[in-house]
Design a protein around this motif. Structure first.
Motif, PDB file in Angstrom:
ATOM      1  N   UNK A   1       0.606  -1.385  -0.003  1.00 53.79           N
ATOM      2  CA  UNK A   1       0.081   0.071   0.054  1.00 53.79           C
ATOM      3  C   UNK A   1       0.691   1.123  -0.018  1.00 53.79           C
ATOM      4  N   UNK A   2       1.910   1.136   0.760  1.00 50.84           N
ATOM      5  CA  UNK A   2       2.664   2.563   0.724  1.00 50.84           C
ATOM      6  C   UNK A   2       3.493   2.632  -0.495  1.00 50.84           C
ATOM      7  N   UNK A   3       3.818   1.549  -1.159  1.00 49.69           N
ATOM      8  CA  UNK A   3       4.503   1.595  -2.632  1.00 49.69           C
ATOM      9  C   UNK A   3       3.414   2.170  -3.500  1.00 49.69           C
ATOM     10  N   UNK A   4       2.243   1.798  -3.391  1.00 53.06           N
ATOM     11  CA  UNK A   4       1.388   2.248  -4.320  1.00 53.06           C
ATOM     12  C   UNK A   4       0.903   3.662  -4.011  1.00 53.06           C
ATOM     13  N   UNK A   5       0.974   4.044  -2.782  1.00 55.13           N
ATOM     14  CA  UNK A   5       0.807   5.590  -2.558  1.00 55.13           C
ATOM     15  C   UNK A   5       1.917   6.178  -3.332  1.00 55.13           C
ATOM     16  N   UNK A   6       3.009   5.801  -3.163  1.00 52.89           N
ATOM     17  CA  UNK A   6       4.379   6.702  -3.497  1.00 52.89           C
ATOM     18  C   UNK A   6       4.306   6.632  -4.927  1.00 52.89           C
ATOM     19  N   UNK A   7       3.976   5.556  -5.753  1.00 54.18           N
ATOM     20  CA  UNK A   7       3.637   5.578  -7.252  1.00 54.18           C
ATOM     21  C   UNK A   7       2.527   6.431  -7.639  1.00 54.18           C
ATOM     22  N   UNK A   8       1.546   6.537  -6.914  1.00 55.51           N
ATOM     23  CA  UNK A   8       0.374   7.549  -7.408  1.00 55.51           C
ATOM     24  C   UNK A   8       0.829   8.602  -7.186  1.00 55.51           C
ATOM     25  N   UNK A   9       1.380   9.038  -6.113  1.00 53.96           N
ATOM     26  CA  UNK A   9       1.702  10.700  -5.897  1.00 53.96           C
ATOM     27  C   UNK A   9       2.711  11.113  -7.217  1.00 53.96           C
ATOM     28  N   UNK A  10       3.775  10.154  -7.449  1.00 56.81           N
ATOM     29  CA  UNK A  10       4.714  10.492  -8.380  1.00 56.81           C
ATOM     30  C   UNK A  10       4.031  10.297  -9.858  1.00 56.81           C
ATOM     31  N   UNK A  11       3.029   9.742  -9.929  1.00 59.58           N
ATOM     32  CA  UNK A  11       2.455   9.672 -11.179  1.00 59.58           C
ATOM     33  C   UNK A  11       1.436  10.920 -11.359  1.00 59.58           C
TER      34      UNK A  11
ATOM     35  N   UNK B   1      -8.821   9.310  -6.463  1.00 62.79           N
ATOM     36  CA  UNK B   1      -9.679   8.294  -5.891  1.00 62.79           C
ATOM     37  C   UNK B   1      -8.912   7.039  -5.282  1.00 62.79           C
ATOM     38  N   UNK B   2      -8.108   6.830  -6.043  1.00 59.21           N
ATOM     39  CA  UNK B   2      -7.299   5.319  -5.863  1.00 59.21           C
ATOM     40  C   UNK B   2      -6.415   5.731  -4.422  1.00 59.21           C
ATOM     41  N   UNK B   3      -5.828   6.929  -4.433  1.00 64.69           N
ATOM     42  CA  UNK B   3      -5.124   6.947  -2.992  1.00 64.69           C
ATOM     43  C   UNK B   3      -5.882   7.080  -1.910  1.00 64.69           C
ATOM     44  N   UNK B   4      -7.110   7.593  -2.126  1.00 63.66           N
ATOM     45  CA  UNK B   4      -8.051   7.587  -0.888  1.00 63.66           C
ATOM     46  C   UNK B   4      -8.251   6.088  -0.718  1.00 63.66           C
ATOM     47  N   UNK B   5      -8.718   5.069  -1.670  1.00 60.62           N
ATOM     48  CA  UNK B   5      -9.049   3.708  -1.187  1.00 60.62           C
ATOM     49  C   UNK B   5      -7.901   3.056  -0.758  1.00 60.62           C
ATOM     50  N   UNK B   6      -6.559   3.302  -1.280  1.00 54.88           N
ATOM     51  CA  UNK B   6      -5.342   2.713  -0.751  1.00 54.88           C
ATOM     52  C   UNK B   6      -5.037   3.063   0.469  1.00 54.88           C
ATOM     53  N   UNK B   7      -5.286   4.437   0.782  1.00 54.72           N
ATOM     54  CA  UNK B   7      -4.953   4.990   2.133  1.00 54.72           C
ATOM     55  C   UNK B   7      -5.769   4.699   3.373  1.00 54.72           C
ATOM     56  N   UNK B   8      -7.247   4.227   2.797  1.00 53.27           N
ATOM     57  CA  UNK B   8      -8.175   3.540   3.590  1.00 53.27           C
ATOM     58  C   UNK B   8      -7.755   2.107   4.146  1.00 53.27           C
ATOM     59  N   UNK B   9      -7.320   1.441   3.145  1.00 52.94           N
ATOM     60  CA  UNK B   9      -6.689  -0.130   3.501  1.00 52.94           C
ATOM     61  C   UNK B   9      -5.422  -0.001   4.103  1.00 52.94           C
ATOM     62  N   UNK B  10      -4.608   0.999   3.957  1.00 49.60           N
ATOM     63  CA  UNK B  10      -3.455   0.892   4.740  1.00 49.60           C
ATOM     64  C   UNK B  10      -3.620   1.288   6.248  1.00 49.60           C
ATOM     65  N   UNK B  11      -4.601   2.140   6.506  1.00 53.25           N
ATOM     66  CA  UNK B  11      -5.022   2.586   7.890  1.00 53.25           C
ATOM     67  C   UNK B  11      -5.568   1.429   8.491  1.00 53.25           C
TER      68      UNK B  11
END
Length: 139
Positions: free
Chosen positions: A91-101, A122-132
């Motif tokens: 999830x953290x890697x996904x968030x990193x690549x989303x922001x970089x994207x 929208x994807x960041x919100x969903x993944x952030x929810x899962x990470x939390x």
């Protein structure tokens, strides 16, 4: 012939950088320097979007398919308890690549930068929810 193609891919796009108040605000928030967009940067933004969506999709597949259904069906349900340990780093890697994207689309001054930013958010919100949720499950 290949040299001509390589030079063409690096050419500057003759599209002016938008000077709207909202674009300037987004560029300031994302800390985007004043650079001229090129075909290569635009293609890099599109490739990074694909990578970020694959990583986010992998995170969701692990959380909602593999850990709760596939592992128990294979008789290795004991590994299902490792969901948060696997999900948090992905999830953290996904968030990193989303922001970089998002930043790449803005650096490239891509014509779909606003639409892609909304998809990324929208994807960041969903993944952030899962990470939390995974962090809470570990506590």
């Amino acid at each position: 012939m290949d040299e001509a193609l390589a030079a063409d891919q690096q050419c500057v796009i003759n599209q002016p950088i938008s000077s709207s108040r909202y674009d300037a605000w987004a560029r300031k928030i994302l800390r985007i320097p004043d650079v001229r967009p090129t075909v290569r940067r635009e293609e890099a933004a599109e490739r990074l979007f694909s990578l970020a969506m694959v990583i986010s999709g992998l995170r969701c597949t692990l959380s909602y398919v593999i850990v709760p259904f596939i592992l128990p069906a294979l008789g290795i349900g004991a590994l299902a308890g490792f969901g948060p340990e696997i999900g948090i780093p992905i999830g953290v890697a996904a968030l990193f690549f989303d922001v970089k994207g998002i930043r790449r689309f803005w650096v490239a001054n891509h014509k779909w930068r606003w639409q892609m930013s909304l998809i990324y958010l929208a994807v960041i919100g969903l993944v952030l929810y899962l990470v939390i949720a995974d962090v809470v499950a570990l506590l």
